[in-house]
Design a protein around this motif. Structure first.
Motif: not given
Lengths: 223, 104
Positions: B70-74
């Motif tokens: 995490r964080p799974m940002t684009l």
């Protein structure tokens, strides 16, 4: 701007929220409100824990208020040396001092959230006029609860429309603060034209002792 | 001096009043309410914002929950899968359109 802040919050989380609220309480131009809104939004989506965001924001705010107050207190000595031997200034300082003792708590409380741009200056001024620390600390702590609750709460509630909410809130806060300052100045203006100018004007929303730093040359002359 | 400050404060306040009113009118229009996909968004956020199940979004992106830290940002998903941002946005938008057609 909003996207950059959202990027920072999702990347750095609690640390940056803490740092930003801390610095904002010291009059640094950091986007603390946007940070909290973003934090709330990501808490809603489940990317960050809500308690993490809330405690980080609150901790930073409390620490920042205390730091600002301490900075003001350090400056108190310098200020006193300036007014020593000048009876008019000493009287003004005393009046601001007394006022802050009696009513400053409300000003501290409101400047945490409703009139937040004034907050840091209230911290400095509170220290300068030697507001009782406990009174300051309690009202600041209560006000910051409201501040964090509002911004993190709004971010959480309107997470899907976070950018719009952020922009709108900024305008509303600007409006309210501007209104308070305008009214305060209006009252001051009215009094200055009405009668004896020696009376210090300290409105309920302004704990900053404006009159203290006015030089004799700036005073309107009494005919 | 005080008068000038008062005038300045009044002008600034009026500016904010106007901006606030514009906000309320502008954002009330539904045309401006569907949010464009941004690089900081995560599948969780997109799922919430567009009201789609997270699994559908993850499927559109070709990743599974927990595949990245995490964080799974684009942005990070793009780096991980090698798929371009533009392509990811198209995939997601297709998925959103299909989902909405199937679940009116």
């Amino acid at each position: 701007m909003n996207d950059m802040i959202l990027q920072w919050v999702i990347s750095y989380g609690a640390i940056i929220v803490f740092a930003t609220t801390f610095l904002s309480c010291l009059a640094m131009p950091v986007p603390s409100s946007l940070m909290m809104l973003s934090g709330g939004a990501f808490a809603a989506s489940g990317d960050i824990a809500l308690t993490t965001v809330a405690f980080a924001a609150y901790g930073g705010a409390i620490a920042g208020d205390q730091a600002g107050f301490a900075v003001g207190k350090k400056g108190s000595g310098w200020l006193k040396s300036k007014i020593h031997g000048r009876p008019k200034r000493a009287e003004m300082f005393q009046k601001a001092h007394d006022f802050t003792h009696n009513w400053g708590g409300g000003g501290v409380f409101l400047s945490r959230w409703l009139l937040s741009p004034l907050g840091p200056y209230v911290n400095f001024a509170g220290g300068i006029v030697e507001m009782p620390w406990l009174r300051f600390a309690i009202w600041a702590a209560l006000g910051e609860v409201v501040w964090v609750a509002i911004y993190v709460g709004l971010g959480f509630t309107f997470a899907e429309e976070i950018a719009h909410v952020a922009t709108f809130l900024g305008h509303i806060i600007g409006l309210l603060t501007g209104l308070a300052v305008t009214i305060g100045l209006g009252v001051a203006l009215k009094r200055a034209h009405a009668k004896a100018p020696v009376e210090p004007v300290v409105s309920v929303v302004s704990v900053v002792p404006v009159e203290i730093v006015a030089t004799d040359a700036e005073r309107p002359v009494q005919p | 001096m005080l008068g000038a400050a008062f005038l300045f404060a009044f002008v600034v306040t009026s500016f904010f009043v106007i901006r606030s009113v514009i906000d309320m009118v502008y954002w009330a229009d539904p045309k401006y309410q569907d949010r464009e996909l941004e690089l900081w968004m995560t599948p969780r956020y997109i799922s919430m914002s567009y009201s789609l199940p997270r699994e559908d979004i993850l499927g559109a992106l070709g990743v599974v929950e927990g595949e990245l830290a995490r964080p799974m940002t684009l942005r990070r998903i793009s780096d991980h899968t090698g798929v371009s941002i533009v392509q990811m946005k198209v995939s997601i938008e297709d998925t959103v359109a299909k989902y909405r057609a199937a679940h009116p």
